[in-house]
Write a protein that holds these residues in place. Sequence first.
Motif, PDB file in Angstrom:
ATOM      1  N   ASP A  12    -100.751   3.211 -83.570  1.00 53.79           N
ATOM      2  CA  ASP A  12    -100.628   4.567 -83.032  1.00 53.79           C
ATOM      3  C   ASP A  12    -101.844   5.437 -83.334  1.00 53.79           C
ATOM      4  N   ILE A  13    -102.496   5.169 -84.462  1.00 54.98           N
ATOM      5  CA  ILE A  13    -103.436   6.173 -84.986  1.00 54.98           C
ATOM      6  C   ILE A  13    -104.869   6.008 -84.479  1.00 54.98           C
ATOM      7  N   GLY A  14    -105.147   4.870 -83.839  1.00 50.98           N
ATOM      8  CA  GLY A  14    -106.478   4.660 -83.300  1.00 50.98           C
ATOM      9  C   GLY A  14    -106.545   3.342 -82.560  1.00 50.98           C
ATOM     10  N   PHE A  15    -107.613   3.141 -81.819  1.00 49.17           N
ATOM     11  CA  PHE A  15    -107.771   1.878 -81.091  1.00 49.17           C
ATOM     12  C   PHE A  15    -109.240   1.679 -80.750  1.00 49.17           C
ATOM     13  N   VAL A  16    -109.583   0.426 -80.514  1.00 48.77           N
ATOM     14  CA  VAL A  16    -110.964   0.072 -80.179  1.00 48.77           C
ATOM     15  C   VAL A  16    -111.022  -0.381 -78.726  1.00 48.77           C
ATOM     16  N   ASP A  74    -116.965  -1.371 -78.076  1.00 46.21           N
ATOM     17  CA  ASP A  74    -117.469  -1.146 -79.433  1.00 46.21           C
ATOM     18  C   ASP A  74    -117.234   0.288 -79.887  1.00 46.21           C
ATOM     19  N   VAL A  75    -116.239   0.951 -79.268  1.00 45.10           N
ATOM     20  CA  VAL A  75    -115.945   2.359 -79.567  1.00 45.10           C
ATOM     21  C   VAL A  75    -114.586   2.484 -80.253  1.00 45.10           C
ATOM     22  N   PHE A  76    -114.558   3.219 -81.364  1.00 45.40           N
ATOM     23  CA  PHE A  76    -113.296   3.506 -82.055  1.00 45.40           C
ATOM     24  C   PHE A  76    -112.812   4.881 -81.611  1.00 45.40           C
ATOM     25  N   VAL A  77    -111.607   4.918 -81.032  1.00 47.25           N
ATOM     26  CA  VAL A  77    -111.015   6.181 -80.581  1.00 47.25           C
ATOM     27  C   VAL A  77    -109.939   6.596 -81.580  1.00 47.25           C
ATOM     28  N   LYS A  78    -110.111   7.752 -82.186  1.00 48.83           N
ATOM     29  CA  LYS A  78    -109.067   8.300 -83.056  1.00 48.83           C
ATOM     30  C   LYS A  78    -108.001   8.939 -82.161  1.00 48.83           C
ATOM     31  N   SER A  79    -106.752   8.601 -82.411  1.00 47.82           N
ATOM     32  CA  SER A  79    -105.679   9.152 -81.578  1.00 47.82           C
ATOM     33  C   SER A  79    -105.361  10.587 -81.976  1.00 47.82           C
ATOM     34  N   ASN A  80    -104.944  11.383 -80.987  1.00 45.16           N
ATOM     35  CA  ASN A  80    -104.294  12.653 -81.303  1.00 45.16           C
ATOM     36  C   ASN A  80    -102.806  12.353 -81.425  1.00 45.16           C
ATOM     37  N   VAL A 105    -117.660   6.450 -82.986  1.00 40.37           N
ATOM     38  CA  VAL A 105    -116.323   6.951 -83.322  1.00 40.37           C
ATOM     39  C   VAL A 105    -116.095   8.252 -82.562  1.00 40.37           C
ATOM     40  N   VAL A 106    -115.041   8.321 -81.765  1.00 41.97           N
ATOM     41  CA  VAL A 106    -114.778   9.520 -80.960  1.00 41.97           C
ATOM     42  C   VAL A 106    -113.367  10.047 -81.225  1.00 41.97           C
ATOM     43  N   ARG A 107    -113.212  11.326 -81.008  1.00 40.18           N
ATOM     44  CA  ARG A 107    -111.893  11.970 -81.121  1.00 40.18           C
ATOM     45  C   ARG A 107    -111.692  12.823 -79.875  1.00 40.18           C
ATOM     46  N   PRO A 108    -110.630  12.565 -79.122  1.00 33.79           N
ATOM     47  CA  PRO A 108    -110.402  13.345 -77.902  1.00 33.79           C
ATOM     48  C   PRO A 108    -110.119  14.813 -78.230  1.00 33.79           C
ATOM     49  N   PRO A 109    -110.356  15.702 -77.268  1.00 31.05           N
ATOM     50  CA  PRO A 109    -109.994  17.108 -77.481  1.00 31.05           C
ATOM     51  C   PRO A 109    -108.474  17.262 -77.644  1.00 31.05           C
ATOM     52  N   GLU A 110    -108.082  18.391 -78.182  1.00 31.00           N
ATOM     53  CA  GLU A 110    -106.697  18.607 -78.604  1.00 31.00           C
ATOM     54  C   GLU A 110    -105.653  18.411 -77.500  1.00 31.00           C
ATOM     55  N   GLU A 138    -102.098   9.488 -91.886  1.00 29.27           N
ATOM     56  CA  GLU A 138    -102.262   8.049 -91.673  1.00 29.27           C
ATOM     57  C   GLU A 138    -103.700   7.704 -91.287  1.00 29.27           C
ATOM     58  N   LEU A 139    -104.334   8.590 -90.544  1.00 32.87           N
ATOM     59  CA  LEU A 139    -105.745   8.387 -90.179  1.00 32.87           C
ATOM     60  C   LEU A 139    -106.634   8.495 -91.414  1.00 32.87           C
ATOM     61  N   ASP A 140    -106.330   9.464 -92.283  1.00 35.52           N
ATOM     62  CA  ASP A 140    -107.111   9.628 -93.515  1.00 35.52           C
ATOM     63  C   ASP A 140    -107.073   8.348 -94.346  1.00 35.52           C
ATOM     64  N   ALA A 141    -105.937   7.640 -94.304  1.00 31.75           N
ATOM     65  CA  ALA A 141    -105.751   6.453 -95.146  1.00 31.75           C
ATOM     66  C   ALA A 141    -106.589   5.258 -94.685  1.00 31.75           C
ATOM     67  N   ILE A 142    -107.121   5.321 -93.458  1.00 30.19           N
ATOM     68  CA  ILE A 142    -108.024   4.244 -93.010  1.00 30.19           C
ATOM     69  C   ILE A 142    -109.454   4.764 -92.823  1.00 30.19           C
ATOM     70  N   GLN A 143    -109.718   5.956 -93.364  1.00 28.81           N
ATOM     71  CA  GLN A 143    -111.064   6.534 -93.224  1.00 28.81           C
ATOM     72  C   GLN A 143    -112.128   5.621 -93.832  1.00 28.81           C
ATOM     73  N   TYR A 144    -111.760   4.912 -94.902  1.00 28.97           N
ATOM     74  CA  TYR A 144    -112.742   4.010 -95.550  1.00 28.97           C
ATOM     75  C   TYR A 144    -113.168   2.890 -94.592  1.00 28.97           C
ATOM     76  N   VAL A 145    -112.301   2.537 -93.646  1.00 26.89           N
ATOM     77  CA  VAL A 145    -112.665   1.549 -92.614  1.00 26.89           C
ATOM     78  C   VAL A 145    -113.569   2.219 -91.571  1.00 26.89           C
ATOM     79  N   ILE A 146    -113.159   3.395 -91.128  1.00 30.14           N
ATOM     80  CA  ILE A 146    -113.929   4.130 -90.109  1.00 30.14           C
ATOM     81  C   ILE A 146    -115.342   4.424 -90.618  1.00 30.14           C
ATOM     82  N   ASP A 147    -115.473   4.645 -91.925  1.00 26.28           N
ATOM     83  CA  ASP A 147    -116.789   4.902 -92.522  1.00 26.28           C
ATOM     84  C   ASP A 147    -117.741   3.709 -92.402  1.00 26.28           C
TER      85      ASP A 147
END
Length: 304
Positions: free
Chosen positions: A87-91, A94-100, A124-129, A108-117
């Motif tokens: 639910d929280i993101g997808f590839v 070669d682009v990682f999309v953070k889910s809204n 790494v992209v985040r869609p608008p609100e 839950e997204l914070d808990a995988i930030q070490y991977v995103i780093d």
Amino acid sequence: MLELNVNNETSRLRAVVLGSAVHNGPTPKREEAYDPKSLEHILAGTYPIEIDMVREMEAFNRVFEKYDVTVFRPEMIENYNQIFTRDIGFVIGDVFVKSNILPDRERELDAIQYVIDQIDSQKVVRPPEEVHIEGGDVMLWNDYIFVGTYKGSDYQDYITARTNLQGVQYIKDLFPTKIVKGFDLVKSKIEARDNALHLDCCFQPVGINKGIIYKNGFREEADYLFLVNLFGKENLFHVTRDEMYHMNSNIFSIDTTVVVSERNFTRLNNWLRANGFLVEEIPYAEIAKQEGLLRCSTLPLIRD
């Protein structure tokens, strides 16, 4: 650095984020349920307990170890459900999309930030609100990106409507060379047997040219027929309403010939084996009570 690469659902898996059921927290109150199936089990007193869910997820993890897949797990948050990483993101590519996602799941997204780093920040992209999109609704099939959505005017009344039309448009804009197709899904707040929470609750490709499908998960017959025409009816396993409820379309591919499936999916697993698949059967029926299964608890990062 992680060199992301995911272009379909079935190529050989090399790296994945697998959710975690450790310190999952107490059984939610009825008003805290995100979907009708969880609510059903909360009310019936059959909501899954941590020890059983941890055991199921470890069985899944052992399959990944067997196939030499690199597995990342979320950092543990006390008393918090971190099972459904899809639910929280997808590839895509070669682009990682953070889910809204639903706001109270942001941690839950914070808990995988070490991977995103470990990913190139340009990728790494985040869609608008206003764009709602979750990984369970996004399915890659080579040139195609299938996106589950809900087109009803009462979208905002449904906690089960997770990806909006702006989400479909966002993917079209982000990946202009892909054929992006939206699918209008059937939603229900009260009857789990009539609720396709995400696209992967009623459809998923397997192998090179096959798929699992639930016809009545689509609000428009034309959307169902699109997939029938694309894959060929003879290549599709049609699940029943009851099989959809038990999440038969939510299995997970490690390779074009290797599939992880729930051990109780007898009819499906027999069909898979008859079509040349090696089926790794594991117990996952407790986690299924939360209207999510194997695909929901994985976030693939690299496939060949």
